[in-house]
Design a protein around this motif. Structure first.
Motif, PDB file in Angstrom:
ATOM      1  N   UNK A  93      26.450   0.032 -23.800  1.00  0.00           N
ATOM      2  CA  UNK A  93      25.348  -0.910 -23.679  1.00  0.00           C
ATOM      3  C   UNK A  93      25.880  -2.214 -23.121  1.00  0.00           C
ATOM      4  N   UNK A  94      25.055  -2.900 -22.329  1.00  0.00           N
ATOM      5  CA  UNK A  94      25.427  -4.181 -21.738  1.00  0.00           C
ATOM      6  C   UNK A  94      24.354  -5.216 -22.040  1.00  0.00           C
ATOM      7  N   UNK A  95      24.764  -6.480 -22.058  1.00  0.00           N
ATOM      8  CA  UNK A  95      23.796  -7.567 -22.197  1.00  0.00           C
ATOM      9  C   UNK A  95      22.820  -7.491 -21.026  1.00  0.00           C
ATOM     10  N   UNK A  96      21.543  -7.621 -21.328  1.00  0.00           N
ATOM     11  CA  UNK A  96      20.518  -7.533 -20.305  1.00  0.00           C
ATOM     12  C   UNK A  96      19.877  -6.165 -20.184  1.00  0.00           C
ATOM     13  N   UNK A  97      20.451  -5.140 -20.825  1.00  0.00           N
ATOM     14  CA  UNK A  97      19.874  -3.795 -20.759  1.00  0.00           C
ATOM     15  C   UNK A  97      18.491  -3.761 -21.399  1.00  0.00           C
ATOM     16  N   UNK A  98      17.610  -2.958 -20.815  1.00  0.00           N
ATOM     17  CA  UNK A  98      16.304  -2.717 -21.401  1.00  0.00           C
ATOM     18  C   UNK A  98      16.363  -1.408 -22.181  1.00  0.00           C
ATOM     19  N   UNK A  99      15.917  -1.447 -23.439  1.00  0.00           N
ATOM     20  CA  UNK A  99      16.058  -0.307 -24.344  1.00  0.00           C
ATOM     21  C   UNK A  99      14.736   0.034 -25.012  1.00  0.00           C
ATOM     22  N   UNK A 100      14.746   1.179 -25.689  1.00  0.00           N
ATOM     23  CA  UNK A 100      13.657   1.563 -26.570  1.00  0.00           C
ATOM     24  C   UNK A 100      14.127   1.452 -28.015  1.00  0.00           C
TER      25      UNK A 100
ATOM     26  N   UNK B 107       9.247   1.026 -29.074  1.00  0.00           N
ATOM     27  CA  UNK B 107       8.926  -0.259 -28.462  1.00  0.00           C
ATOM     28  C   UNK B 107      10.004  -0.658 -27.468  1.00  0.00           C
ATOM     29  N   UNK B 108       9.584  -1.268 -26.359  1.00  0.00           N
ATOM     30  CA  UNK B 108      10.542  -1.743 -25.357  1.00  0.00           C
ATOM     31  C   UNK B 108      11.137  -3.075 -25.810  1.00  0.00           C
ATOM     32  N   UNK B 109      12.478  -3.178 -25.753  1.00  0.00           N
ATOM     33  CA  UNK B 109      13.189  -4.400 -26.111  1.00  0.00           C
ATOM     34  C   UNK B 109      14.269  -4.655 -25.066  1.00  0.00           C
ATOM     35  N   UNK B 110      14.854  -5.842 -25.111  1.00  0.00           N
ATOM     36  CA  UNK B 110      15.924  -6.197 -24.179  1.00  0.00           C
ATOM     37  C   UNK B 110      17.133  -6.707 -24.963  1.00  0.00           C
ATOM     38  N   UNK B 111      18.328  -6.344 -24.506  1.00  0.00           N
ATOM     39  CA  UNK B 111      19.560  -6.804 -25.146  1.00  0.00           C
ATOM     40  C   UNK B 111      19.837  -8.230 -24.705  1.00  0.00           C
ATOM     41  N   UNK B 112      19.759  -9.149 -25.658  1.00  0.00           N
ATOM     42  CA  UNK B 112      20.027 -10.543 -25.335  1.00  0.00           C
ATOM     43  C   UNK B 112      21.533 -10.809 -25.308  1.00  0.00           C
ATOM     44  N   UNK B 113      22.244 -10.307 -26.312  1.00  0.00           N
ATOM     45  CA  UNK B 113      23.699 -10.499 -26.365  1.00  0.00           C
ATOM     46  C   UNK B 113      24.283  -9.496 -27.351  1.00  0.00           C
TER      47      UNK B 113
ATOM     48  N   UNK C  15      31.028  -8.397 -31.535  1.00  0.00           N
ATOM     49  CA  UNK C  15      31.840  -7.502 -32.342  1.00  0.00           C
ATOM     50  C   UNK C  15      32.940  -8.325 -32.996  1.00  0.00           C
ATOM     51  N   UNK C  16      33.003  -8.295 -34.316  1.00  0.00           N
ATOM     52  CA  UNK C  16      34.004  -9.076 -35.058  1.00  0.00           C
ATOM     53  C   UNK C  16      33.969 -10.543 -34.663  1.00  0.00           C
ATOM     54  N   UNK C  17      32.763 -11.137 -34.582  1.00  0.00           N
ATOM     55  CA  UNK C  17      32.604 -12.550 -34.259  1.00  0.00           C
ATOM     56  C   UNK C  17      33.062 -12.874 -32.850  1.00  0.00           C
ATOM     57  N   UNK C  18      33.144 -11.875 -32.012  1.00  0.00           N
ATOM     58  CA  UNK C  18      33.616 -12.045 -30.653  1.00  0.00           C
ATOM     59  C   UNK C  18      32.516 -11.559 -29.721  1.00  0.00           C
ATOM     60  N   UNK C  19      32.031 -12.440 -28.886  1.00  0.00           N
ATOM     61  CA  UNK C  19      30.942 -12.082 -27.976  1.00  0.00           C
ATOM     62  C   UNK C  19      31.482 -11.222 -26.837  1.00  0.00           C
ATOM     63  N   UNK C  20      30.818 -10.108 -26.562  1.00  0.00           N
ATOM     64  CA  UNK C  20      31.248  -9.202 -25.495  1.00  0.00           C
ATOM     65  C   UNK C  20      30.071  -8.941 -24.574  1.00  0.00           C
ATOM     66  N   UNK C  21      30.366  -8.604 -23.325  1.00  0.00           N
ATOM     67  CA  UNK C  21      29.320  -8.314 -22.367  1.00  0.00           C
ATOM     68  C   UNK C  21      28.845  -6.869 -22.464  1.00  0.00           C
TER      69      UNK C  21
ATOM     70  N   UNK D 109      18.086   4.218 -24.213  1.00  0.00           N
ATOM     71  CA  UNK D 109      17.738   3.670 -22.897  1.00  0.00           C
ATOM     72  C   UNK D 109      16.227   3.650 -22.688  1.00  0.00           C
ATOM     73  N   UNK D 110      15.768   2.747 -21.865  1.00  0.00           N
ATOM     74  CA  UNK D 110      14.332   2.587 -21.661  1.00  0.00           C
ATOM     75  C   UNK D 110      13.690   3.840 -21.072  1.00  0.00           C
ATOM     76  N   UNK D 111      14.443   4.592 -20.249  1.00  0.00           N
ATOM     77  CA  UNK D 111      13.856   5.768 -19.608  1.00  0.00           C
ATOM     78  C   UNK D 111      13.989   7.031 -20.455  1.00  0.00           C
ATOM     79  N   UNK D 112      14.462   6.907 -21.689  1.00  0.00           N
ATOM     80  CA  UNK D 112      14.565   8.076 -22.573  1.00  0.00           C
ATOM     81  C   UNK D 112      13.167   8.545 -22.971  1.00  0.00           C
ATOM     82  N   UNK D 113      13.074   9.790 -23.370  1.00  0.00           N
ATOM     83  CA  UNK D 113      11.793  10.355 -23.801  1.00  0.00           C
ATOM     84  C   UNK D 113      11.957  10.950 -25.202  1.00  0.00           C
TER      85      UNK D 113
END
Length: 549
Positions: free
Chosen positions: A394-401, A411-417, A420-426, A454-458
């Motif tokens: 998964x990446x920041x900005x991904x659109x998910x279900x 429901x459709x959601x978006x990954x804002x950030x 992991x272990x208090x460490x921001x990762x992309x 993923x958003x396109x999952x069924x």
């Protein structure tokens, strides 16, 4: 002034200087600050601040150029952190930690008044620590679930491993792991993992003070190889929590502790059964070897070996066969056993050697999938879902279900950030314990047992499924209509059994139809689960799923 507000006050008192490491920003926006021309200049500014601070800069967001408390709305603050993260990446740096305060006004000395968390604040002000170096590359990271009877030294052993410090005989290193979710400042980091250490070419990288979130982030950043521990609960009344820790996470290995003074208990056998029934490669450590005689240690070794053979597993004594053999032979059927002491540190070098070399066992290929274990509402960020990534990345900005919701919909959601272990990762890959900030959903609408896809999952949620089960412990027979709690991935839900033939006896293996009592979930063939009702326990594997009617 509270210690938390003192962090902000120190940053404001230091102020912006031409050659300093502190930068004030009222707000950062994608349209303005990432536009052509501004991106380059702001990146250069951030790089200058980091270099001025010997590799670390402080960004105060939600204040005016002269340091006055302004406060910005939670969505504006969240956007500012997204923009700052992109600027840091361009500058070869990363956001290491963020502290936020709700601004309900300003006191006489200029300090923001912090709300009590019960009402929405008028605005947000925050301090972001930006550190030199790229974000974590987490390609080699194993997750270990610990288990064992209460007072058998699980947390003490892990505390000694992650710090390298000897215990004082009173459980001093155990305190390093007593971190509760409400103590996590941002809430993004998945607090499922209660300890982490790592390795580089020179050996172990340990935490100096695990209570410092920046110390954990340092280990994550510096290590080439990471080991995370999910520390479970040893008391019988909290067996449900232990099951959730062992079944609900995507673990690579199990670590079962057996105290040399107490030996194998009924709880030990239950935890061992859960570990091995879920096909998790497991290491057994005999702890507290310093407080008993060599004869007693040998006696407990024999108890452990008998308990393993009773469940058709082969014990492998590490002291006899060596660490290399243990690493090569550990499997669903071969269980390494070694003697340890957190006080004398006996056996800890062998554990280090094993954790440094053991291969990662999880990480399914395919599309992203993460079952949610915990949720948080983070000031300035919003809804956060934490759990262990089951497959994909998964990446920041991904659109998910996200779902299934109560009505079975997604429901459709978006990954804002991601953190992991208090460490921001992309981005993060399968097997990683993460916290994902989600845009487009309230924290109150997210529940444990839901899944991100993923958003396109069924996806097709199911109310019932067929399973092959084995009864580990039950006082009588299991009949039609038996209602245990089902623990599958992070799902903990009452279910109704309808066994083939009408009944199952202790020790029996057989087919049964299982129906969730209250709602549907996403269940897949091949998934393993544990069921429990009172002192009755068993394990199962999903063999067929039937779409909900």
């Amino acid at each position: 002034m509270s210690p938390d507000q003192a962090v902000l006050r120190r940053a404001l008192d230091r102020g912006e200087e031409e050659g300093g490491s502190v930068e004030f920003k009222e707000r950062l926006t994608e349209n303005l600050h990432l536009s052509e021309g501004r991106l380059e200049s702001l990146t250069a500014q951030l790089r200058h601040r980091v270099l001025s601070g010997d590799g670390e800069a402080t960004y105060v967001v939600g204040v005016t150029d002269d340091g006055g408390i302004a406060g910005i709305s939670p969505p504006e603050f969240s956007e500012s952190m997204d923009v700052l993260s992109l600027l840091a990446e361009e500058a070869g740096a990363h956001i290491e930690a963020v502290q936020t305060w709700g601004v309900d006004g300003v006191t006489d000395d200029g300090t923001p008044s912090v709300d009590d968390g019960e009402e929405a604040p008028e605005g947000i002000v925050g301090v972001a620590t930006v550190r030199e170096g790229a974000v974590l590359q987490d390609d080699d990271h194993i997750v270990v679930g610990t288990a064992g009877h209460v007072d058998h030294g699980k947390s003490t052993l892990v505390g000694s491993l992650v710090t390298g410090e000897a215990d004082d005989g009173e459980g001093s290193t155990r305190g390093f792991l007593d971190v509760q979710p409400h103590e996590v400042e941002r809430g993004l980091s998945a607090d499922l993992s209660y300890g982490v250490y790592g390795f580089d070419d020179d050996g172990p990288i340990r935490m100096d003070n695990p209570h410092r979130k920046t110390d954990r982030a340092r280990v994550v950043e510096e290590a080439d190889r990471l080991v995370s521990f999910v520390d479970t609960v040893g008391h019988e009344p909290w067996l449900r929590t232990t099951i959730r820790g062992l079944v609900g996470q995507k673990l690579d290995y199990g670590l079962l502790t057996v105290a040399a003074d107490d030996g194998v208990t009924e709880t030990t056998r239950e935890h061992l059964g859960i570990l091995l029934a879920t096909d998790l490669p497991t290491i057994v450590t005999i702890t507290k070897a310093d407080i008993v005689s060599e004869e007693r240690v040998a006696e407990v070794e024999r108890e452990v070996e008998r308990a393993l053979r009773e469940v058709d597993k082969t014990p492998l004594r590490v002291e006899r066969h060596g660490v290399r053999t243990a690493i090569e032979e550990i499997s669903e059927t071969v269980v390494p056993v070694l003697t340890t002491s957190a006080v004398t540190q006996e056996g800890l070098d062998d554990l280090d050697a094993m954790f440094e070399a053991l291969p990662k066992t999880t990480g399914e290929v395919g599309e992203f999938r993460m079952y949610i274990d915990r949720t948080y509402n983070v000031q300035g960020v919003g809804a956060v879902a934490s759990g262990t990534i089951k497959a994909g990345e998964v990446e920041a900005g991904d659109e998910l279900l996200l779902g299934p919701m109560q009505d079975g919909a997604f429901r459709e959601v978006e990954v804002r950030s991601i953190e992991m272990h208090y460490h921001r990762v992309d981005e993060a890959k399968a097997g990683r314990i993460v916290g994902i900030a989600l845009k487009g959903v309230r924290e109150a609408d997210i529940q444990r047992g839901m899944v991100l896809l993923p958003r396109d999952a069924d996806p097709t949620p199911v109310r019932e499924f067929e399973a092959e089960v084995m009864v580990l412990n039950h006082p009588t027979r299991i009949g039609d209509g038996y209602e245990p709690v089902i623990h599958l991935e992070t799902i903990s839900e009452a279910g109704v059994f309808h066994p083939e033939g009408g009944q199952l006896l202790p020790g029996d293996a057989g087919q049964t139809r299982v129906r969730f009592k209250f709602r549907s979930y996403l269940v897949e063939e091949g998934q393993k689960f544990v069921f429990r009702e009172g002192r009755s326990k068993g394990v199962g594997t999903v063999t067929d799923v039937t779409p909900a009617e």
